[in-house]
Design an enzyme around this catalytic site. Structure first.
Site, PDB file in Angstrom:
ATOM      1  CE  LYS A  27      -3.896  -2.215   2.316  1.00 15.89           C
ATOM      2  NZ  LYS A  27      -4.724  -2.215   3.549  1.00 15.89           N
ATOM      3  NE  ARG A  75      -5.264 -11.684   5.672  1.00 17.32           N
ATOM      4  CZ  ARG A  75      -6.096 -10.648   5.514  1.00 17.32           C
ATOM      5  NH1 ARG A  75      -6.119  -9.953   4.391  1.00 17.32           N
ATOM      6  NH2 ARG A  75      -6.900 -10.278   6.483  1.00 17.32           N
ATOM      7  CB  THR A  87      -7.518  -5.494   9.683  1.00 13.08           C
ATOM      8  OG1 THR A  87      -7.908  -6.690   8.998  1.00 13.08           O
ATOM      9  CG2 THR A  87      -7.825  -4.295   8.814  1.00 13.08           C
ATOM     10  NE  ARG A  93      -2.190  -5.602   7.150  1.00 12.84           N
ATOM     11  CZ  ARG A  93      -3.325  -6.088   6.711  1.00 12.84           C
ATOM     12  NH1 ARG A  93      -4.083  -6.849   7.506  1.00 12.84           N
ATOM     13  NH2 ARG A  93      -3.736  -5.837   5.484  1.00 12.84           N
ATOM     14  CG  HIS A 119      -4.670  -6.341  -0.443  1.00  8.22           C
ATOM     15  ND1 HIS A 119      -5.889  -6.419   0.199  1.00  8.22           N
ATOM     16  CD2 HIS A 119      -4.687  -7.295  -1.415  1.00  8.22           C
ATOM     17  CE1 HIS A 119      -6.617  -7.368  -0.391  1.00  8.22           C
ATOM     18  NE2 HIS A 119      -5.907  -7.914  -1.375  1.00  8.22           N
TER      19      HIS A 119
HETATM   20  P1  IDP Z   1      -7.620  -6.769   5.475  1.00  9.73           P
HETATM   21  O1  IDP Z   1      -6.777  -5.825   4.667  1.00  9.73           O
HETATM   22  O2  IDP Z   1      -6.931  -7.182   6.740  1.00  9.73           O
HETATM   23  O3  IDP Z   1      -8.137  -7.946   4.666  1.00  9.73           O
HETATM   24  P2  IDP Z   1     -10.306  -5.608   5.251  1.00  9.73           P
HETATM   25  O4  IDP Z   1     -11.390  -5.804   6.255  1.00  9.73           O
HETATM   26  O5  IDP Z   1     -10.398  -6.341   3.954  1.00  9.73           O
HETATM   27  O6  IDP Z   1      -8.892  -5.939   5.982  1.00  9.73           O
HETATM   28  O7  IDP Z   1     -10.203  -4.038   5.006  1.00  9.73           O
HETATM   29  C1  IDP Z   1      -9.446  -3.532   3.950  1.00  9.73           C
HETATM   30  C2  IDP Z   1      -8.593  -2.385   4.448  1.00  9.73           C
HETATM   31  O8  IDP Z   1      -9.434  -1.315   4.896  1.00  9.73           O
HETATM   32  C3  IDP Z   1      -7.717  -2.684   5.671  1.00  9.73           C
HETATM   33  O9  IDP Z   1      -6.506  -3.347   5.331  1.00  9.73           O
HETATM   34  C4  IDP Z   1      -7.473  -1.309   6.212  1.00  9.73           C
HETATM   35  O10 IDP Z   1      -6.498  -0.608   5.445  1.00  9.73           O
HETATM   36  C5  IDP Z   1      -8.830  -0.655   5.997  1.00  9.73           C
HETATM   37  N1  IDP Z   1      -9.725  -0.815   7.170  1.00  9.73           N
HETATM   38  C6  IDP Z   1     -10.600  -1.820   7.405  1.00  9.73           C
HETATM   39  N2  IDP Z   1     -11.258  -1.635   8.574  1.00  9.73           N
HETATM   40  C7  IDP Z   1     -10.774  -0.475   9.086  1.00  9.73           C
HETATM   41  C8  IDP Z   1     -11.083   0.288  10.272  1.00  9.73           C
HETATM   42  O11 IDP Z   1     -11.921  -0.076  11.100  1.00  9.73           O
HETATM   43  N3  IDP Z   1     -10.358   1.439  10.443  1.00  9.73           N
HETATM   44  C9  IDP Z   1      -9.430   1.879   9.551  1.00  9.73           C
HETATM   45  N4  IDP Z   1      -9.142   1.198   8.428  1.00  9.73           N
HETATM   46  C10 IDP Z   1      -9.798   0.045   8.193  1.00  9.73           C
HETATM   47 MG    MG Z   2      -9.481  -8.001   3.000  1.00  6.12          MG
END
Ligand code: IDP
Ligand code: MG
Length: 216
Positions: A10, A88, A94, A105, A118
């Site tokens: 990212k 992962r 996340t 992370r 990602h």
């Molecule tokens: P992931 O990247 O761990 O699979 P996802 O739920 O798919 O998580 O969300 C995509 C991206 O959106 C996250 O990696 C993060 O950058 C952002 N994100 C998701 N939920 C939140 C939140 O509650 N606060 C801030 N950013 C978030």
């Molecule tokens: Mg995701």
């Protein structure tokens, strides 16, 4: 079974050169096959209507799309046995503050959702994302993408890095109203300038997104 997945650095992983190289190095230790590696600038439509379409309606959605389109990214298609789950695990949870402190992370994220990279969350999602991205990326038959990945890591793995805890402290102070947004942005700019070989004046939107990350 050999599965494929999408990984991308990212904007924070792309701009903070050591952080990105370090994340890629950990992933490459899994010895995946590398079907693509390259810099790519996704447009807002692709990210909002395709890649992150499942997150539409979430409160963070608008910010997320600004974040992931604030600079180019480094995209990778990799393969291997159980690769999605392995990557992962390396990445961690996340939100950086919830991620294991030894995970990518947890160690390197700027904070909250600014979390370095990602990675497709499963083999099924991996197949879907690889198909979606393949049509966008200019993948050359016979190119040695693994060497390209290793060259990138070698180039940046000894770059200077500012401890991510310092970004989180500034972000925390900003969130509590102890400092103002322009002050936080100047400090982030000072940090990032030491971590990147990109023109700092081209990173204004990235710095604004980094500030806004802590204002929600
Ligand atoms: P992931 O990247 O761990 O699979 P996802 O739920 O798919 O998580 O969300 C995509 C991206 O959106 C996250 O990696 C993060 O950058 C952002 N994100 C998701 N939920 C939140 C939140 O509650 N606060 C801030 N950013 C978030
Ligand atoms: Mg995701």
């Amino acid at each position: 079974m050999e599965e494929k997945m999408l990984v991308f650095l990212k904007p924070d992983g792309y701009v903070r050169k050591y952080v990105g190289a370090r994340a890629l190095k950990e992933i490459m230790k899994l010895e995946p096959s590398v079907d693509y590696f390259g810099e790519f600038r996704p447009d807002k439509m692709f990210m909002s209507d395709k890649h992150y379409a499942n997150l539409k309606g979430k409160p963070i959605f608008e910010w997320l799309i600004r974040y992931v389109t604030s600079t180019p990214i480094i995209a990778m298609i990799i393969g291997g046995e159980g690769i999605a789950q392995k990557v992962r695990t390396l990445l961690g949870a996340t939100l950086c503050e919830n991620a294991d402190p030894s995970s990518i992370r947890g160690r390197y994220g700027i904070g909250r959702g600014m979390n370095v990279a990602h990675a497709s969350e499963s083999a099924e999602v991996g197949e879907k994302e690889v198909n979606m991205w393949k049509s966008m990326l200019n993948i050359l038959e016979g190119a040695d993408y693994e060497s390209k990945a290793r060259e990138y890591i070698e180039k940046y793995e000894n770059y200077p890095m500012i401890d991510s805890i310092r970004f989180r402290e500034i972000g925390g102070d900003l969130n509590k109203g102890k400092i103002k947004a322009d002050e936080a942005k100047e400090t982030f700019k000072y940090f990032i300038a030491q971590e990147t070989d990109l023109d700092i004046d081209s990173l204004d939107e990235f710095l604004s997104v980094s500030v806004d990350n802590f204002l929600r």
